[in-house]
Design a protein around this motif. Structure first.
Motif, mmCIF file in Angstrom:
data_model
loop_
_atom_site.group_PDB
_atom_site.id
_atom_site.type_symbol
_atom_site.label_atom_id
_atom_site.label_comp_id
_atom_site.label_asym_id
_atom_site.label_seq_id
_atom_site.Cartn_x
_atom_site.Cartn_y
_atom_site.Cartn_z
ATOM 1 N N TYR A 34 7.105 39.887 41.947
ATOM 2 C CA TYR A 34 6.190 40.049 40.809
ATOM 3 C C TYR A 34 4.767 39.640 41.206
ATOM 4 O O TYR A 34 3.791 40.318 40.845
ATOM 5 N N LEU A 38 1.308 41.931 41.214
ATOM 6 C CA LEU A 38 0.026 41.548 40.613
ATOM 7 C C LEU A 38 -1.111 41.595 41.635
ATOM 8 O O LEU A 38 -2.245 41.963 41.302
ATOM 9 N N SER A 46 -0.481 47.722 34.647
ATOM 10 C CA SER A 46 -0.921 46.332 34.512
ATOM 11 C C SER A 46 -0.855 45.792 33.089
ATOM 12 O O SER A 46 -0.401 44.664 32.878
ATOM 13 N N GLY A 49 2.408 44.033 31.808
ATOM 14 C CA GLY A 49 2.902 42.755 32.312
ATOM 15 C C GLY A 49 4.241 42.883 33.025
ATOM 16 O O GLY A 49 4.437 43.792 33.846
ATOM 17 N N TRP A 53 5.970 45.640 35.832
ATOM 18 C CA TRP A 53 6.594 45.328 37.121
ATOM 19 C C TRP A 53 7.983 45.951 37.210
ATOM 20 O O TRP A 53 8.355 46.524 38.242
#
Length: 245
Positions: A34, A38, A46, A49, A53
């Motif tokens: 994760y 990011l 994005s 959140g 992912w």
């Protein structure tokens, strides 16, 4: 808790114990993966959140290798827009484990070269107002994208599948995504300037033609000149024009 009680617990709840063990082993990988997601910077996923992912991990499972070029020789479109450049020096940059967002993770350019690349992008938009314009990238949804001018009909299937987007630059690594003709895709990949997006050409349900390429960030003046030629070739192919300024 003594051994007898532990054995009784395992006997009564084998599924819970197995799931707990898997979670304990997998948790470090999940957290690490994760964080790597990011680190690739902003993308259309994005804002979601952790859900973004999960989507990225799922899509990555459907990705394919990125540097073979035999498929381009079979394409019906044989035209070229890219004059054969020199071979790129050195090994290809590494790209992230996730195929969305698709980014390189090493061999970044200097701030000066990055500024020059952005200026070149903007220069060609301004010089070709009847062919292209900029809007929010249909693919990235977080950066400006160069698209086919609304007055120009989509000249081929790649333009339709590619959402009429010609190119965009990724601010975090200064690589680009472009769409090239099959012949130009083969040239750019074979000479080390680009790689195919892992999801390009994978499924008709994903709007990524096989010529949807990641062009590596330029590191010096020579590479900047080649990347500019690749951008112009993409503009020519996607607008079916031989007069890109």
């Amino acid at each position: 808790m003594d051994t007898t009680k532990i054995e009784a617990l395992i006997h009564r709840n084998p599924r819970s114990v197995v799931l707990a063990a898997i979670a304990a082993v997998g948790a470090p990988w999940v957290v690490g993966n994760y964080l790597k997601f990011l680190a690739l910077g902003k993308s259309g996923l994005s804002p979601l959140g952790p859900l973004g992912w999960i989507i990225a991990v799922t899509l990555t499972a459907f990705g394919r290798e990125t540097v073979s070029t035999a498929e381009y020789e079979k394409a019906s479109i044989k035209e070229r827009w890219l004059e054969t450049p020199v071979e790129r020096r050195g090994a290809r940059p590494l790209t992230g484990w996730h195929c969305v967002p698709h980014r390189q993770i090493d061999r970044m350019p200097t701030d000066e070269i990055a500024k020059r690349l952005k200026a070149i992008f903007e220069k060609h938009v301004a010089a070709n107002p009847n062919l292209v314009q900029t809007t929010l990238s249909p693919h990235e949804k977080t950066v400006p994208g160069m698209i086919i001018h609304p007055d120009i009909p989509s000249p081929h299937k790649d333009a339709i599948q590619g959402l009429r987007e010609i190119a965009h630059i990724h601010p975090i690594d200064h690589s680009l995504h472009v769409i090239l003709s099959p012949a130009d895709s083969k040239t750019a990949i074979d000479l080390g300037w680009a790689e195919r997006h892992p999801l390009s050409g994978v499924s008709r349900f994903l709007p990524l033609p096989s010529g949807y390429l990641l062009v590596y960030a330029p590191r010096d003046e020579e590479e900047l000149e080649v990347v500019e030629r690749i951008l112009v070739a993409s503009m020519g192919y996607m607008t079916a024009s031989r007069s890109v300024a």
